[in-house]
Enzyme design. Structure first.
Site, PDB file in Angstrom:
ATOM      1  N   GLU A 274      -0.500  -8.619   5.245  1.00 57.49           N
ATOM      2  CA  GLU A 274      -0.247  -8.722   6.695  1.00 57.49           C
ATOM      3  C   GLU A 274      -1.535  -8.790   7.511  1.00 57.49           C
ATOM      4  OE1 GLU A 274      -0.334  -6.044   5.029  1.00 57.49           O
ATOM      5  OE2 GLU A 274      -0.639  -4.238   6.231  1.00 57.49           O
TER       6      GLU A 274
ATOM      7  N   CYS B 144       0.838  -1.204   0.000  1.00 55.23           N
ATOM      8  CA  CYS B 144       0.000   0.000   0.000  1.00 55.23           C
ATOM      9  C   CYS B 144       0.875   1.258   0.000  1.00 55.23           C
ATOM     10  CB  CYS B 144      -0.963  -0.053   1.185  1.00 55.23           C
ATOM     11  SG  CYS B 144      -2.319   1.132   1.070  1.00 55.23           S
TER      12      CYS B 144
ATOM     13  N   HIS C 151      -3.356  -5.830   1.311  1.00 59.03           N
ATOM     14  CA  HIS C 151      -2.590  -6.001   2.547  1.00 59.03           C
ATOM     15  C   HIS C 151      -2.463  -7.457   2.994  1.00 59.03           C
ATOM     16  CE1 HIS C 151      -2.309  -1.741   3.932  1.00 59.03           C
ATOM     17  NE2 HIS C 151      -3.245  -1.618   3.030  1.00 59.03           N
TER      18      HIS C 151
END
Lengths: 83, 232
Positions: free
Chosen positions: B197, B86, B195
């Site tokens: 994570e 991002c 994302h």
């Protein structure tokens, strides 16, 4: 101290969603002669000393390297501001 | 133990989530600071998501000139696995480590959704654990995720198989060719808007057919980096 003004605009062929949103609000105001809005950026660089050719050249370099991203934007103007 | 650094910039949001994902993948997360010229001998790097410098100027542009970025650019050239997520992807683009640019979503709104992606390149340092053309789901959350590049750059990316991730079902932000993420020529640097994570632990990820919030497709990103470092 003199000021050099740099103007940067999103490339003409790219969508400008922020400009389009403003254009929507303009239309809601009712009758205006305006059919479009595009939003760019204006930078005012305060010069230490004279706004001479060297300062203008440094401003152009800064405009191309940091103040704009050539993938998505164009530098449309670099000039000394009127006092 | 493999050490993976996570750089915190002023306005980073997902640095601790990235550290957690690294720990869940079996590596040691190392907190790094934007203002230092020190990578602390890490083996790999993550540039996390967020809104560095409040997205002033252009997303990632000011952070791309942080002191630590000179070390990041050198590490990228040496072949260190580097993942930009991002805002981290935006920084890598602004630092010219990856080509192109990212602009405001074409529909003008911020998007937050669980996003399906196709992994089209499984030879990179961050995707070698996926099957080719694997379909995965990880969260996407951005206001300026529209990927752009000139026609020549786009042709090179497509021709060299450097489009790593493509959006499936919907194009959430107007990205050209539905591009969600790309890699450099060597395959050690990967940048993407979604994302990984946030999809690394059951109970805290995207919904799956099996159960709510059970998606862990993001874990494979970090496991891939470990594998790349073991094989190197």
């Amino acid at each position: 101290m003199p000021v050099i003004v740099v103007e940067v605009m999103p490339k003409a062929e790219l969508l400008d969603p922020a400009g389009k949103a403003v254009a929507g609000a303009v239309a809601r105001l009712g009758s205006t002669p305006f059919t479009g809005v595009r939003i760019g950026k204006r930078f005012e660089l305060t010069v230490d000393g004279e706004a001479d050719a060297a300062a203008l050249s440094a401003a152009r370099e800064l405009a191309e390297s940091l103040l704009s991203n050539s993938v998505i934007e164009d530098v449309v103007s670099v000039k000394v501001a009127a006092e | 133990m493999t050490r993976i650094g996570v750089i915190t910039f002023p306005g980073s949001l997902d640095d601790r989530d990235a550290q957690r994902a690294i720990r869940l993948a079996g590596a040691e997360p190392v907190a790094l600071w934007h203002g230092d010229h020190d990578l602390k001998d890490v083996d790999a790097l993550v540039l996390p998501g967020g809104f560095s410098y409040g997205d002033y100027l252009r997303c990632g542009a000011i952070a791309s000139l942080s002191p630590i970025m000179s070390e990041v650019v050198d590490a990228a050239d040496r072949g260190m696995p580097i993942l930009g997520i991002c805002n981290g992807f935006q920084m890598l683009v602004e630092a010219h480590v990856l080509p192109g640019g990212l602009v405001r979503n074409d529909h003008g709104a911020f998007v937050c959704r669980d996003q399906r992606l196709r992994v089209e390149n499984n030879a990179t340092a961050w995707t070698n654990g996926f099957d080719k053309n694997a379909e995965i789901t990880i969260p996407l959350k951005n206001g300026e995720g529209g990927y752009l590049a000139d026609a020549e750059t786009l042709a090179v990316l497509e021709g060299e198989g450097r489009v790593v991730f493509r959006y499936l079902d919907v194009n959430p932000n107007g990205s050209l060719n539905d591009i969600a993420g790309i890699t450099n020529q060597r395959g050690n640097v990967v940048g993407l808007m979604p994302h990984p994570e946030h999809a690394t632990e059951e109970g805290f990820g995207p919904d799956t057919d099996a159960a709510m919030r059970n998606g862990t497709d993001g874990l494979t990103f970090f496991a891939s980096a470990l594998r790349a470092l073991t094989l190197a």
